[in-house]
Design a protein around this motif. Structure first.
Motif, PDB file in Angstrom:
ATOM      1  N   TRP A 122     -24.176  68.359 -26.623  1.00 14.39           N
ATOM      2  CA  TRP A 122     -22.979  68.237 -26.486  1.00 14.39           C
ATOM      3  C   TRP A 122     -22.497  69.755 -25.386  1.00 14.39           C
ATOM      4  O   TRP A 122     -21.249  69.606 -25.737  1.00 14.39           O
ATOM      5  N   THR A 129     -20.193  63.838 -13.558  1.00 13.43           N
ATOM      6  CA  THR A 129     -21.405  62.225 -13.231  1.00 13.43           C
ATOM      7  C   THR A 129     -19.948  61.034 -12.273  1.00 13.43           C
ATOM      8  O   THR A 129     -20.803  60.279 -11.683  1.00 13.43           O
ATOM      9  N   ASN A 130     -18.860  61.817 -13.125  1.00 11.07           N
ATOM     10  CA  ASN A 130     -17.996  60.572 -12.413  1.00 11.07           C
ATOM     11  C   ASN A 130     -17.721  60.007 -10.690  1.00 11.07           C
ATOM     12  O   ASN A 130     -17.694  58.621 -10.769  1.00 11.07           O
ATOM     13  N   ILE A 164     -29.224  66.229 -21.885  1.00 11.62           N
ATOM     14  CA  ILE A 164     -28.831  66.800 -20.859  1.00 11.62           C
ATOM     15  C   ILE A 164     -30.207  66.814 -20.133  1.00 11.62           C
ATOM     16  O   ILE A 164     -30.852  67.553 -20.627  1.00 11.62           O
ATOM     17  N   ASN A 220     -20.116  69.561 -15.159  1.00 13.16           N
ATOM     18  CA  ASN A 220     -20.688  70.246 -14.132  1.00 13.16           C
ATOM     19  C   ASN A 220     -19.877  71.942 -13.355  1.00 13.16           C
ATOM     20  O   ASN A 220     -19.268  71.982 -12.736  1.00 13.16           O
ATOM     21  N   TRP A 248     -18.168  62.698 -19.679  1.00 10.81           N
ATOM     22  CA  TRP A 248     -19.192  63.697 -18.174  1.00 10.81           C
ATOM     23  C   TRP A 248     -18.012  62.959 -16.893  1.00 10.81           C
ATOM     24  O   TRP A 248     -18.844  62.604 -15.627  1.00 10.81           O
ATOM     25  N   SER A 285     -20.783  68.672 -18.712  1.00 13.39           N
ATOM     26  CA  SER A 285     -20.569  67.596 -18.918  1.00 13.39           C
ATOM     27  C   SER A 285     -19.447  67.974 -17.760  1.00 13.39           C
ATOM     28  O   SER A 285     -19.263  66.684 -16.970  1.00 13.39           O
ATOM     29  N   VAL A 315     -27.133  65.585 -16.147  1.00 11.34           N
ATOM     30  CA  VAL A 315     -26.698  64.463 -16.171  1.00 11.34           C
ATOM     31  C   VAL A 315     -26.382  64.024 -17.429  1.00 11.34           C
ATOM     32  O   VAL A 315     -27.850  64.854 -18.349  1.00 11.34           O
ATOM     33  N   PHE A 316     -26.346  63.571 -18.264  1.00 16.06           N
ATOM     34  CA  PHE A 316     -27.179  62.853 -19.423  1.00 16.06           C
ATOM     35  C   PHE A 316     -27.688  61.827 -19.949  1.00 16.06           C
ATOM     36  O   PHE A 316     -27.548  60.524 -18.827  1.00 16.06           O
ATOM     37  N   THR A 363     -23.260  57.620 -15.651  1.00 11.22           N
ATOM     38  CA  THR A 363     -22.308  58.720 -15.660  1.00 11.22           C
ATOM     39  C   THR A 363     -21.020  59.051 -16.292  1.00 11.22           C
ATOM     40  O   THR A 363     -20.623  59.738 -15.429  1.00 11.22           O
TER      41      THR A 363
END
Length: 847
Positions: free
Chosen positions: A472, A832-833, A742, A479, A829, A477, A764-765, A823
């Motif tokens: 985590w 990545t949204n 990740i 970026n 996150w 998360s 990214v997750f 995302t």
């Protein structure tokens, strides 16, 4: 023991009828109770366990106890999404209650190494937090809380007096009030006059999405790190306000289990948690053993559950100097249920939860000084360990997006992590950490262990099985560019002004009174919110699909792909009115909007180019209900509705075939919604006529199976072992999974799905082993996993090989978009949204 077992059997048989359980079934009979304090039955009209309490009745009982007793006060720490109160009943002796604030301050001083050595713990009360039912449909927990409260407030005698004098008990009766209300409503309205224990009964089949989650269908027991929900924000703030020594977390597990209490699987605990924590947990467990043996209840320990992920209710306390205790009672999910072990009654489940609450109090009473001293040493040792740790500080920056970095800092501050401005520029790995946009978190502070858990990528583990995610890394998360500073000389003098409040993100309109057009960049996190607000007012908007340079002699700026263009002519508002609207939106969303004087540019396209494309306001629908993935759907609903203030229509899968789709231009598919053939054909026709379909995670399997797109998947890796032991079969299967890791992706920054990103590498997750093959069109796989993808977390070499070069996102035909991985994971996150939002806003321009 035999007598106790017989009583349990007789009780279960009696519960076939409209049950009447006595308070004696729960409460110890070696003490008396104050008749001036209303019993649960007097207040509710029935004993706990006969019906499932609704949250409102539970809450009002806690208020009543605080009103009529000198032993109790109610402390509210927040409100849920549905505006239900979140709080805790604080119970102690009347003398302690009168001196509560001083006792609290003395207690939390134990967590400050600069003063803790001077604290006298010989007479200091222990703080015990009893937390019930973070999963709303695990209702034996919440229903037990009223019994605990009554026992402590009304109980009389030497035993009770000793507990109250030596402890401050925080009873949090419903950690998830919205989910509790959903579940209690379900099981009460579906209950028969005569309890029917048949597992096939409707009573045990909650309607989608069930009561486990909060209003937006999030598992709140995973939000202690991310702090994205009001329940978690209030709860963590209350935790740090009180710094409890013991923090219980009451749950339910499968109906076929018995009762679990910690310690769990020791090899899977987080290595940052001191070993003493496990020893104290085991010592407390002896008290649970004694109490559960006393009522003849079966139990197990050191199996199944672990505390590797420190963002759960039982593990977050562990890494903050407390002892977190997980309890898992076999769940009835109703009133009486057949199980392979016999009839399982709701009162029986409630009694077990009540019993371990009492054993926790007994442990705290007898281990008081040991636990207080352990808490003091936890923080004192943290400073010593941090001084010897190779990393001296973590540096992070994000010059292109103030909103993302502001939210990141907000999370750190809520966890009581000290953050500072940097005093000078520093370059690391070719990245400039400009002091104007950069921050530093020094390692040498009380939250040293927790800081490491948030910033430290991990790829090596002592075990290959994880109850939750394996990593985590919070700056990933978001970026953010971040780096570890390992040389003391580099860290010296780098800490500037301490950040004590979340940095404000101020928006503005930089423009003449009468601009030719207004522009704003898509790289700002809340740019989509601004765009939607303008479109909702009828403002005509466009997006630039290529970059350009603007220069009118007074103002020069490079605008990248994804820049939003608002012409000042042909709008429903004119002149100053339009300008005021745009300025208001800019301020509300924290973005900068630039007014320009001319449409002619010195480099790149002009503002009248056909490569600046008209945008239609998104009208979004999402299929929910049977078959849809409630976790994915909830994360999407929360993102659009709560964070970006965009309405999304939730259409039940069962009704989808009867709904006209003409009012929507974006439809989102999660899971495998149970849509009939008519609905499927309607959706295909709608897509042909211009609608955008977004397949999200496993929703892409549904798209493939129903012939919307030719999506192929990489086969699971073959098992090459020649032999194995039967007892290891489950663990061996789990070891092949991706528990939540990740990975690095590479972006085609020219593609509309990547508009707004400033770097071509993105963390990214991924939490599934599902891997898609690339679309045959080489231009339709704009986001792919890199050739060395694992950044942090657990993943087998075989799965890494499968993931290399595979798509994270693909486009099929024109407007079918596949987002293969999440995302929007757990709402945290932020990095990545934008991919998902680009699919919503720009899917319409894909050609």
């Amino acid at each position: 023991m035999k007598k106790t077992a017989l009583i349990n059997i007789l009780l279960a048989l009696s519960l076939f009828s409209f049950s009447q359980v006595s308070a004696d079934y729960y409460l110890p009979n070696n003490i008396t109770y104050d008749s001036a304090i209303p019993t649960p039955k007097q207040f509710f009209g029935y004993e706990p366990g006969e019906w499932h309490l609704t949250h409102d009745r539970l809450y009002f009982y806690m208020l009543e106890l605080a009103k009529v007793s000198e032993r109790a006060v109610w402390e509210e720490y927040g409100r849920s999404y549905e505006n239900r109160p979140l709080g805790q009943l604080i119970v102690s002796s009347p003398e302690n209650i009168r001196d509560l604030e001083k006792l609290r301050l003395d207690h939390v001083a134990l967590c400050d190494p600069s003063v803790s050595d001077r604290a006298d713990i010989s007479g200091m009360p222990l703080v015990i937090k009893l937390g019930y039912g973070i999963h709303g449909n695990e209702s034996s927990a919440q229903n037990a809380s009223v019994l605990v409260a009554y026992y402590l407030v009304a109980g009389q005698g030497k035993e009770i007096d000793e507990i109250l004098r030596n402890t401050i008990v925080l009873i949090d009766p419903a950690l998830n009030p919205d989910g509790m209300q959903r579940h209690s409503t379900w099981v009460n309205f579906s209950r028969s006059l005569n309890n029917n224990p048949d597992p096939a009964s409707w009573e045990f089949s909650e309607s989608w999405p069930g009561g486990r989650t909060n209003h937006y269908w999030f598992d709140l027991n995973r939000d202690y790190i991310m702090l994205q929900h009001p329940e978690s924000k209030g709860r963590v703030n209350a935790f740090h306000k009180w710094k409890p020594n013991i923090n219980t977390d009451h749950h339910e597990t499968g109906a076929n289990e018995t009762f679990f209490f910690q310690p769990g699987v020791q090899s899977r605990n987080n290595p940052l948690t001191p070993k003493e924590n496990g020893m104290l947990t085991a010592e407390i467990g002896k008290y649970h053993e004694k109490f559960l043996d006393g009522i003849g209840s079966l139990y197990f320990t050191e199996e199944s559950f672990d505390d590797f992920y420190v963002g759960k209710g039982s593990s977050y306390p562990d890494i903050h100097g407390s002892i977190g205790i997980l309890f898992e009672q076999a769940g009835v999910k109703g009133h009486l249920r057949e199980t392979p072990g016999g009839l399982l009654s709701f009162p029986f489940a409630v009694r077990n939860q009540f019993t371990v609450s009492l054993s926790t109090l007994d442990a705290g009473l007898h281990m008081r000084e040991k636990l207080l001293d352990s808490q003091r040493r936890f923080y004192r040792d943290a400073l010593k360990e941090s001084a010897a740790f190779p990393v001296k500080a973590y540096l992070f920056t994000e010059p292109s997006d103030r909103a993302r970095i502001s939210e990141f800092i907000s999370i750190l501050l809520q966890h009581r992590i000290k953050v500072y401005r940097t005093t000078r520029n520093i370059t690391r790995d070719g990245i400039l950490y400009d002091q104007a946009y950069s921050y530093i978190v020094p390692i040498q502070q009380a939250e040293y262990r927790f800081i490491r858990s948030l910033f430290e990528p991990v790829k090596e583990f002592t075990d290959s099985i994880f109850y939750d995610v394996s990593t985590w890394v919070l700056p990933m998360s978001f970026n953010l560019n971040f780096t570890a500073i390992t040389q003391q000389k580099d860290a010296e003098g780098l800490c500037g002004i301490e950040i004590t409040e979340t940095p404000a993100v101020k928006g503005s309109l930089e423009s003449d009174e009468s601009p030719y057009a207004c522009l704003f960049e898509w790289k700002d996190y809340f740019a989509p919110k601004a765009l939607f607000l303008l479109q909702s007012k009828g403002i005509r908007t466009k997006v630039s699909t290529v970059g350009f340079v603007y220069d009118d002699g007074n103002f020069k700026k490079t605008f990248d792909r994804g820049t939003i263009v608002i012409p000042f002519t042909g709008q429903p508002f004119e002149g100053k009115e339009l300008r005021r609207l745009i300025e208001s939106v800019a301020q509300d969303c924290g973005i900068t909007v630039y007014g320009v004087r001319t449409g002619l540019t010195p480099e790149g396209i002009d503002l009248g180019s056909n490569r600046i494309v008209v945008l239609e306001k998104p009208s979004v629908a999402m299929i929910v209900g049977d078959g849809a993935n409630s976790t994915d759907a909830g994360e999407i609903w929360h993102l659009l509705d709560y964070r970006f203030k965009m309405p999304v229509t939730l259409i039940s899968a069962s009704r989808f075939g009867n709904v006209s789709l003409d009012r929507y231009n974006v439809i989102i598919i999660t899971g495998s919604p149970a849509i009939g053939s008519t609905g499927i054909e309607n959706l295909k026709d709608w897509n042909i006529r211009g609608g955008t379909i977004i397949g999200f995670e496993s929703g892409n399997n549904w798209l493939a199976n129903n012939k919307f797109a030719g999506i192929d998947f990489v086969p699971e890796p073959a098992d090459t072992r020649k032999e194995g032991q039967y007892i290891n079969r489950s663990d061996d299967r789990q070891a092949k999974q991706i528990p939540g890791s990740i990975f690095e992706t590479k972006l085609d920054l020219t593609h509309p799905l990547c508009f707004g990103f400033t770097r071509d590498r993105l963390p990214v997750f991924k939490s599934t082993t599902s891997v898609a093959k690339n679309d045959q069109d080489i231009y339709s796989n704009p986001i792919k996993y890199s050739d060395n993808p694992l950044l942090s977390g657990y993943c087998t070499p075989a799965n890494i090989d499968r993931i290399k070069g595979s798509p994270f996102a693909s486009v099929h035909g024109t407007r079918i978009i596949s987002l293969y991985d999440n995302t929007n994971f757990r709402a945290a996150w932020y990095g990545t949204n934008k991919i998902f939002l680009n699919a919503v806003f720009f899917g319409q321009i894909l050609r």
